[in-house]
Scaffold this motif. Structure first.
Motif, short mmCIF file in Angstrom:
data_model
loop_
_atom_site.label_atom_id
_atom_site.label_comp_id
_atom_site.label_asym_id
_atom_site.label_seq_id
_atom_site.Cartn_x
_atom_site.Cartn_y
_atom_site.Cartn_z
N ARG A 74 0.85 -1.18 0.00
CA ARG A 74 0.00 0.00 0.00
C ARG A 74 0.89 1.24 0.00
O ARG A 74 1.56 1.54 0.99
N ILE A 82 0.89 4.07 3.57
CA ILE A 82 2.32 3.94 3.33
C ILE A 82 3.13 4.10 4.61
O ILE A 82 4.27 3.65 4.71
N ASP A 125 -0.30 4.33 -0.90
CA ASP A 125 -1.13 5.53 -0.82
C ASP A 125 -1.23 6.01 0.63
O ASP A 125 -1.14 5.24 1.57
N ASP A 126 -1.41 7.32 0.80
CA ASP A 126 -1.60 7.89 2.14
C ASP A 126 -2.93 7.43 2.71
O ASP A 126 -3.93 7.35 1.97
#
Length: 241
Positions: free
Chosen positions: A70, A76, A72-73
């Motif tokens: 993952r 991460i 993405d914010d």
């Protein structure tokens, strides 16, 4: 890769990232070589189990990365994003050189003595960071580590049931943050297993730092010795809290 097994000598290069979607096993008679600059992204249920040999050879300009998939914010930044690497009872001659392991639940687990004369795991110039459980847990095994950073783990290094260990020029530190609260010593050393059976221990720590802050821990090194097995533990030129 999904539920994959490496059954013969195999190399991974840095031309494309590797995504591990489920358990990955390296068979007892196989060696997986990961060359410099390779990036390994692991799904939440991905655990790398090494029954044979794992040799990850990065360099200072092209580190090897093991992390969650993952990107993405805010995911991460989350620890416990994947299951980590296990070096099993039959594993031998493993090398992590200029490797970075982040965001795992249990980053590295090392089980039982090496099948050969070399340490079961050799770590050099490597980073283990942002780990929800332990950075390194070794049970009656052998590790040589040089110039490594093990940081921000619930338990950074746990060595139990004896074994042979050498850590040189290593920084072992944890600081509480929004995702991890520092509640365990950064170094735990014991010569007993869960059944209170004692085993010989030889461990040395040289030119290293053991530190932590922002949590509940006053003493960052915990040592437990029981029984009559040999217990040789040394600290030389070490800064510790």
């Amino acid at each position: 890769l999904r539920n994959a097994t490496v059954t013969k000598d195999t190399s991974w290069n840095n031309d494309l990232p590797v995504v591990v979607l489920g358990p990955l096993t390296i068979s007892e008679d196989a060696t997986l070589t990961i060359n410099n600059g390779a990036k390994i992204y692991c799904h939440a249920d991905a655990r790398i189990t090494v029954n044979g040999t794992l040799q990850a050879n990065g360099d200072s300009d092209n580190r090897i990365l093991f992390t969650g998939d993952r990107l993405d914010d805010p995911y991460i930044y989350y620890p416990s994003s994947w299951q980590g690497i296990v070096f099993s009872e039959t594993s031998k001659d493993n090398i992590l050189n200029f490797a970075t392991i982040t965001n795992a639940d249990k980053a590295i687990t090392v089980l039982n003595p090496s099948a050969g004369s070399n340490p079961k795991l050799t770590l050099s110039h490597s980073i283990i960071d942002n780990i929800s459980s332990y950075g390194i847990k070794s049970i009656n095994s052998s590790i040589n580590a040089v110039n490594c950073l093990i940081s921000n783990c619930d338990s950074n290094i746990v060595l139990i049931a004896g074994g042979d260990y050498q850590f040189i020029h290593c920084t072992v530190a944890s600081y509480s943050n929004l995702l991890l609260y520092h509640t365990s010593p950064v170094l735990t050393v014991s010569n007993t297993d869960d059944n209170n059976q004692d085993y010989p221990l030889n461990a040395s720590f040289t030119n290293s730092v053991f530190w932590g802050d922002g949590g509940l821990i006053d003493d960052e090194i915990s040592i437990a010795q029981q029984g009559n097995s040999s217990f040789n533990l040394s600290f030389e030129n070490v800064l510790y809290k």
